[in-house]
Write an enzyme that holds these catalytic residues in place. Structure first.
Site, PDB file in Angstrom:
ATOM      1  N   ASP A   1      -0.689   2.520  -5.414  1.00  9.78           N
ATOM      2  CA  ASP A   1      -0.663   1.079  -5.662  1.00  9.78           C
ATOM      3  C   ASP A   1      -1.928   0.605  -6.360  1.00  9.78           C
ATOM      4  O   ASP A   1      -2.992   1.194  -6.201  1.00  9.78           O
ATOM      5  CB  ASP A   1      -0.526   0.336  -4.337  1.00  9.78           C
ATOM      6  CG  ASP A   1      -1.706   0.567  -3.418  1.00  9.78           C
ATOM      7  OD1 ASP A   1      -2.493  -0.376  -3.196  1.00  9.78           O
ATOM      8  OD2 ASP A   1      -1.865   1.694  -2.907  1.00  9.78           O
TER       9      ASP A   1
ATOM     10  N   ASN B   1      -9.653   2.955  -1.943  1.00 11.22           N
ATOM     11  CA  ASN B   1     -10.257   3.891  -0.994  1.00 11.22           C
ATOM     12  C   ASN B   1      -9.534   5.233  -0.914  1.00 11.22           C
ATOM     13  O   ASN B   1     -10.165   6.269  -0.709  1.00 11.22           O
ATOM     14  CB  ASN B   1     -10.363   3.255   0.391  1.00 11.22           C
ATOM     15  CG  ASN B   1     -11.406   2.168   0.425  1.00 11.22           C
ATOM     16  OD1 ASN B   1     -12.381   2.202  -0.322  1.00 11.22           O
ATOM     17  ND2 ASN B   1     -11.204   1.182   1.273  1.00 11.22           N
TER      18      ASN B   1
ATOM     19  N   ASN C   1      -7.022   5.820   3.523  1.00 13.49           N
ATOM     20  CA  ASN C   1      -8.442   5.998   3.220  1.00 13.49           C
ATOM     21  C   ASN C   1      -8.923   7.436   3.324  1.00 13.49           C
ATOM     22  O   ASN C   1     -10.010   7.752   2.852  1.00 13.49           O
ATOM     23  CB  ASN C   1      -9.288   5.098   4.124  1.00 13.49           C
ATOM     24  CG  ASN C   1      -9.069   3.633   3.817  1.00 13.49           C
ATOM     25  OD1 ASN C   1      -8.364   3.271   2.878  1.00 13.49           O
ATOM     26  ND2 ASN C   1      -9.666   2.775   4.616  1.00 13.49           N
TER      27      ASN C   1
ATOM     28  N   HIS D   1       0.816  -1.215   0.000  1.00 16.85           N
ATOM     29  CA  HIS D   1       0.000   0.000   0.000  1.00 16.85           C
ATOM     30  C   HIS D   1       0.851   1.267   0.000  1.00 16.85           C
ATOM     31  O   HIS D   1       0.343   2.344  -0.293  1.00 16.85           O
ATOM     32  CB  HIS D   1      -0.916  -0.018   1.230  1.00 16.85           C
ATOM     33  CG  HIS D   1      -2.357   0.265   0.949  1.00 16.85           C
ATOM     34  ND1 HIS D   1      -2.926   0.309  -0.304  1.00 16.85           N
ATOM     35  CD2 HIS D   1      -3.374   0.531   1.804  1.00 16.85           C
ATOM     36  CE1 HIS D   1      -4.213   0.573  -0.206  1.00 16.85           C
ATOM     37  NE2 HIS D   1      -4.513   0.718   1.059  1.00 16.85           N
TER      38      HIS D   1
END
Length: 186
Positions: A91, A112, A66, A19
């Site tokens: 990513d 997200n 997020n 991530h």
């Protein structure tokens, strides 16, 4: 002026996770152009400099993935940067490891962090460079665990090469245009 944001999660426990490839790419870009990304402002760590004669703001949101849009939205508003001059590096599990894809805009594709940015910019028309991190090998694997997991040793060298390509593509976007970058790197 361009805002170039690499997405990731703050904290050493997230370093070199799938991530956080956006943070890794931004760190490489900062080093390549001698831009110190150390100032804390707008819920991010930022650095100002130039790439190809253009003023740039390198951004690592510190809001956790997020909520990346909180930081990007504040920066866009404060510096009055239009969406087309905001380039997001992040990513993508839909791409195999180390593949890069450049797009002018579009949906969040289930990411997200991108959903948050689209919401806070009230636009999906901003350039993005996606770096492939692969997907889980079996269907019952939790996607959150996967993206917060570390890369295999065999994936490191191809990812380093993908980060170099990302920096080259970014330079082409700024120097020429996104279409040239898409034609060369997609």
């Amino acid at each position: 002026m361009y805002v170039i944001a690499g997405l990731g999660n703050p904290g050493s426990q997230y370093e070199m996770t799938r991530h956080n490839i956006g943070f890794e790419a931004l760190d490489y870009i900062a080093g390549k152009y001698s831009i110190k990304v150390k100032k804390i402002k707008h819920k991010a760590v930022i650095g100002e400099g130039t790439i190809c004669g253009e003023k740039v703001l390198l951004v690592k949101p510190q809001t956790f993935m997020n909520n990346s849009g909180e930081s990007i939205g504040e920066i866009a508003s404060f510096y009055k940067v239009p969406p087309e001059n905001i380039i997001i590096i992040y990513d993508d599990v839909a791409l195999e490891v180390a593949k890069i894809r450049i797009r002018k805009g579009g949906s969040a594709g289930g990411h997200n962090g991108m959903k948050s940015i689209i919401y806070h910019l009230n636009s999906d028309q901003f350039p993005r460079i996606r770096i492939g991190v692969g997907s889980p090998t079996h269907a019952d694997y939790d996607l959150a665990d996967y993206v917060l997991g570390r890369f295999d040793k065999s994936e490191i060298k191809p990812l380093e090469e993908a980060i170099i390509k990302t920096a080259d593509a970014l330079e082409l976007i700024i120097k020429d245009n996104i279409d040239k970058a898409m034609n060369k790197y997609n």
